[in-house]
Design an enzyme around this catalytic site. Sequence first.
Site, PDB file in Angstrom:
ATOM      1  CB  SER A   1       1.889  -6.660 -28.902  1.00 24.65           C
ATOM      2  OG  SER A   1       2.882  -6.295 -27.960  1.00 24.65           O
TER       3      SER A   1
ATOM      4  CE1 TYR B  25      -2.074  -4.498 -25.415  1.00 22.65           C
ATOM      5  CE2 TYR B  25       0.159  -5.319 -25.093  1.00 22.65           C
ATOM      6  CZ  TYR B  25      -0.756  -4.598 -25.840  1.00 22.65           C
ATOM      7  OH  TYR B  25      -0.363  -3.988 -27.015  1.00 22.65           O
TER       8      TYR B  25
END
Length: 239
Positions: free
Chosen positions: A132, A145
């Site tokens: 990501s 995250y």
Amino acid sequence: MKKLVVITGASSGIGKELAKAFLKEGHPVLLLARRKHLMEELNLENCICKSVDVIKKDEVEKAILEAEAKYGKTNLLINCAGIMLLGKADVQSYEEWDNMIDVNIKGILTGTNVVLPNMVKENDGTIINISSIAGRKTFDNHSVYCGTKFAVHSITEAMRKEVASTNVRIITIAPGVVETPLLSHTTDDKIKEDYNKWKETIEGGLDAKKIVDCVKFAYYMPQDVCVREIVIAKTKQED
Ligand code: NDP
């Protein structure tokens, strides 16, 4: 027949689009996720769907060995399964952190551990880890995250170097926001609301098919060319 492609997280979002795309390209495909019915609904030929938890190496290994017995060794593993549980550090539960660390980090290792030794032995093969943009920089309410995706970036790059001499490629693809159900598992309604409002300001996330384009671009390069990393986001996504 082309070579076997294994895709984790194939029941939804990016993984589901990858499944359709690689079948269309004529590859036999092994689809892995917990919700088997969603993968079976694709109703695809030359496709095995297995319900596995990517954290559990025995489940992942059993599924891969079964697919390889039918279709030959894995040539491409795409580690796409992941969860994004956003939360403020002083409020979020330990269980959510634990869960993200398990799925997002261990989840890329189980399949890799199964297929990499043979790829190295055969001097061929590709592993693509879907990280990501949150694996390159931090965002509010994303602390753990981000930590998991920084780990995906660093594990991928370190492994790439270790096997580079064997012609095996290990690649990172790092998207910005993509239109998928990923945010739905976040339990904090205010964070979800703010995220969705922000997304409107950039006219929505990327179409998952654009991530498929990146994966295909990297994979179909000649084996002696390694597209090490692709970072892709909506042009209007500033951060
Ligand atoms: P989705 O929520 O649509 O898909 C996530 C997939 O992961 C599902 O197929 C889910 O299947 C699977 N999964 C989750 N936990 C497990 C588990 N324990 N075992 C097996 N499979 C699991 O999200 P996306 O398609 O958006 O996400 C795919 C990847 O892309 C993730 O790694 C995410 O971090 C990354 N990403 C997404 C972005 C976005 O904005 N959407 C941006 C940047 C990166 P099931 O629940 O059936 O097990």
